[in-house]
Each structure stands twice: as structure tokens, then as C-alpha cells.
Design a protein around this motif. Structure first.
Motif, PDB file in Angstrom:
ATOM      1  N   ARG A 179      23.799 -24.578  30.695  1.00 15.75           N
ATOM      2  CA  ARG A 179      23.920 -23.163  30.346  1.00 15.75           C
ATOM      3  C   ARG A 179      24.242 -22.999  28.869  1.00 15.75           C
ATOM      4  O   ARG A 179      23.662 -22.162  28.182  1.00 15.75           O
ATOM      5  CB  ARG A 179      24.998 -22.494  31.202  1.00 15.75           C
ATOM      6  N   ASP A 183      21.654 -21.078  26.285  1.00 17.08           N
ATOM      7  CA  ASP A 183      22.138 -19.788  25.779  1.00 17.08           C
ATOM      8  C   ASP A 183      21.627 -19.482  24.378  1.00 17.08           C
ATOM      9  O   ASP A 183      21.413 -18.320  24.034  1.00 17.08           O
ATOM     10  CB  ASP A 183      23.674 -19.768  25.754  1.00 17.08           C
ATOM     11  N   VAL A 222      20.923 -10.916  28.323  1.00 15.05           N
ATOM     12  CA  VAL A 222      22.085 -10.267  28.919  1.00 15.05           C
ATOM     13  C   VAL A 222      21.608  -8.956  29.533  1.00 15.05           C
ATOM     14  O   VAL A 222      21.062  -8.099  28.831  1.00 15.05           O
ATOM     15  CB  VAL A 222      23.189 -10.021  27.876  1.00 15.05           C
ATOM     16  N   ARG A 229      24.130 -12.734  32.782  1.00 13.00           N
ATOM     17  CA  ARG A 229      23.198 -13.560  32.016  1.00 13.00           C
ATOM     18  C   ARG A 229      22.051 -13.965  32.931  1.00 13.00           C
ATOM     19  O   ARG A 229      22.271 -14.407  34.068  1.00 13.00           O
ATOM     20  CB  ARG A 229      23.906 -14.782  31.435  1.00 13.00           C
ATOM     21  N   VAL A 314      22.393 -13.802  24.354  1.00  9.98           N
ATOM     22  CA  VAL A 314      23.834 -14.031  24.406  1.00  9.98           C
ATOM     23  C   VAL A 314      24.462 -13.806  23.038  1.00  9.98           C
ATOM     24  O   VAL A 314      25.606 -13.341  22.933  1.00  9.98           O
ATOM     25  CB  VAL A 314      24.120 -15.454  24.921  1.00  9.98           C
ATOM     26  N   ASP A 315      23.705 -14.097  21.984  1.00  9.80           N
ATOM     27  CA  ASP A 315      24.204 -13.921  20.624  1.00  9.80           C
ATOM     28  C   ASP A 315      24.086 -12.493  20.122  1.00  9.80           C
ATOM     29  O   ASP A 315      24.420 -12.204  18.964  1.00  9.80           O
ATOM     30  CB  ASP A 315      23.474 -14.863  19.668  1.00  9.80           C
TER      31      ASP A 315
END
Length: 330
Positions: A179, A183, A222, A229, A314-315
């Protein structure tokens, strides 16, 4: 779908049904899928019922209704309670000309003929690997649809089932180191990935070059409403993971696709006339049936898709269009 209910989880009740007034939501598989009863989708539903349906879609990713009596207009009216329907620029001759939000799946039987192929060859050249048919709707766009509502008009007496997979559960099922690795990755999604050209001049290749659609999406998005996620992969559009070699990309994608469609993350639905499936296109991929073409029974389905948002990783970085689409324009 645009209202945040705060209900997105991969947990939930252990068995039984979730009740809310006359509406009953009955899960049908461990990670995905629920059947909803006590609702007439052609009626003017109050806000409470709409919220219950929305919460069930977010929780179970795809929900099913049986015995509905929708026509094209009431299908669109129901869809509008959850968002803005997509109007495609081009549809086939089977779709209703006076209801532009509705696309009829029988249109796809015409596609191969446009490029000099019968339908069997058309499918064979586009789906030549076992995982190739799994997809979300219009995933090469920078803003894929948020949801799809598909209703059955005519179905074969056997065969023709559709299967969905829960991409949030698939992500959660990865080991923690994997994960953390995925990500931060991004991948190119492109129309026509993996198509095997015909020898010599190929009209479909020319079409792809003239009407190409491609986007760089996060490999893990997301979810806009639930915050989950989601493992944003499929076999139909994903071309290449950025920043790694093609050999590495192929191996990683194969692993992630196999994870995404593990049987425990899936549900399969047996259609009947009047059945409706409503799924979250941001958190699922699905597989159209491949077991009914030789049976020569008609299968006529109608779909309405809802406009979606640009995925965010995710960022916090959004997807970036390469060519062929821009947010909000179809």
C-alpha cells in the motif's frame, strides 16, 4: 453523486438487513453488493429514501433493484436525484434520440461494423487477455463518471450476468508495504490500450489516433465522498505506470489487477427484465458478460451515467489530462 453522507466504510453489519422505514437494504456478498426492496424508482421519492439509497451505494458500491417499471424519462428523473446525467456526444442508432442522457447497450453491436469488423472480431481484438474486460466507465477521461445506473429491458433466459469488484476493499487487502508503495504511483489511462490491430490498414487505429483520450491518474485515488483509498486500476484503460520501466510496469499492473478482481471482492448479478443496478464508478470495476453471445438471445440494457470529479491521489495531486478530455466537457 455529490452529497457527502459520511457513510463510506469497508466494514458494516454482520449479516441480516439494514432497515429504514419501508426500504430494506440486504447485503448479498461480504465486501460488495446489496439488494434494495420497498422502493418504486419510477415514483417521486422523498429525500429520506434518496439518502438511504445514496448511503447504500457508498457503503456497498453497487446496489440492485428488481421488478422496476422505469422508462427512459423516469430513468433520467431518478438519476437526477443523485447528480447531473452525462450527455454523450455520440451514441448509436439503438439509443433513444429524444432522451440524450440514455445510452442503449445494443449500440455496441454496431461498433465493429464502423471499422470493418463483425462484433466477434471486434471483441477478440479488444479483449485478448483474461483481465482485459474489467473496467470502470470512461476511465480514460480526466473526470470519469461518478456513478452508473443500468436497467434491463430484455435479458436472456440464462447467461448474461454482470460482475463488479470493490476497489476500496482490494486496496485495503494489500499488505502495508505494498500500500505504501502504490500510494505514490501514477499511471497513464488511454483509450484503446492493448488493441490488436488488423493486418494492413486498420480503420479503428485511425479512429484512435484521431479521437484519442488519455489521462494520468493516481494509482490510488481518494474517494471524493467517503475518504476511502481506492486501487484505481483496470484492464481496459491502464497503459503504463509512470517512473518505472515497461517491464516493471507490466508486472506491477498484473499483480494489482489480480488483487482487484479476487473473488472475495466481487459480486455477480443475475439480470431479470426490470432489474436495475446502481454502482459507484469511482470505487468499482465491472465485467460485462462473455457467455451469452453464442446463445443468440437478445440482451437490451439502458444506462445513465452521472458526472464525476477529477480524481485526487493520496498526495492531494489531481489527475492530469493528456489529450481528448477536459473536466465537465463531454
Amino acid at each position: 453523486m455529490t452529497t457527502d453522507t459520511g457513510t463510506g466504510t469497508t466494514g458494516g453489519p454482520r449479516g441480516g438487513a439494514e432497515r429504514g422505514g419501508a426500504v430494506e437494504v440486504r447485503p448479498v456478498a461480504g465486501h460488495i453488493g446489496a439488494e434494495i426492496t420497498g422502493v418504486d424508482l419510477a415514483a417521486e421519492l422523498d429525500d429520506r429514501v434518496i439518502q438511504e439509497i445514496r448511503a447504500a451505494v457508498l457503503r456497498w458500491k453497487v446496489v440492485f433493484f428488481r421488478g422496476q417499471r422505469l422508462d427512459h424519462d423516469t430513468h433520467v428523473a431518478f438519476a437526477r436525484r443523485f447528480g447531473e446525467p452525462v450527455v454523450l456526444r455520440r451514441r448509436g442508432s439503438a439509443s433513444p434520440p429524444d432522451v440524450p442522457e440514455v445510452e442503449t447497450t445494443a449500440d455496441r453491436l454496431e461498433l465493429g461494423g464502423r471499422f470493418g469488423m463483425d462484433h466477434e472480431e471486434w471483441l477478440r481484438r479488444r479483449r485478448h487477455t483474461l483481465l482485459r474486460g474489467w473496467h470502470c466507465d470512461h476511465g480514460a477521461r480526466v473526470d470519469p463518471p461518478a456513478a452508473t445506473i443500468l436497467r434491463a429491458e430484455t435479458v436472456p433466459p440464462y447467461g448474461g450476468d454482470t460482475t463488479w469488484s470493490n476497489l476500496a476493499a482490494a486496496y485495503a487487502g494489500l499488505s502495508e508495504p505494498v500500500r505504501a508503495f502504490v500510494d505514490g504511483l501514477r499511471a497513464e489511462h488511454r483509450l484503446g490500450v492493448g488493441y490488436q490491430p488488423r493486418p494492413g490498414d486498420d480503420a479503428y487505429v485511425r479512429h484512435l489516433m484521431e479521437h484519442q483520450v488519455a489521462t494520468v491518474h493516481p494509482l490510488v485515488r481518494v474517494h471524493h465522498e467517503t475518504g476511502e483509498r481506492v486501487l484505481f486500476v483496470n484492464g481496459y484503460y491502464v497503459e503504463q505506470i509512470e517512473g518505472v520501466s515497461r517491464a516493471e510496469s507490466a508486472a506491477i499492473l498484473q499483480m494489482l489487477l489480480e488483487q482487484a478482481v479476487r473473488p472475495e471482492y466481487t459480486v455477480r448479478f443475475r439480470w431479470e427484465p426490470g432489474s436495475v443496478a446502481f454502482w459507484d464508478n469511482r470505487a468499482t470495476i465491472h465485467l460485462a458478460p462473455g457467455d451469452n453471445a453464442h446463445l443468440e438471445f437478445p440482451r437490451i440494457m439502458h444506462r445513465v451515467m452521472l458526472r464525476g470529479d477529477v480524481p485526487v491521489g493520496v498526495d492531494g495531486k489531481p489527475s492530469e489530462p493528456i489529450t481528448g478530455s477536459e473536466p465537465g466537457r463531454w
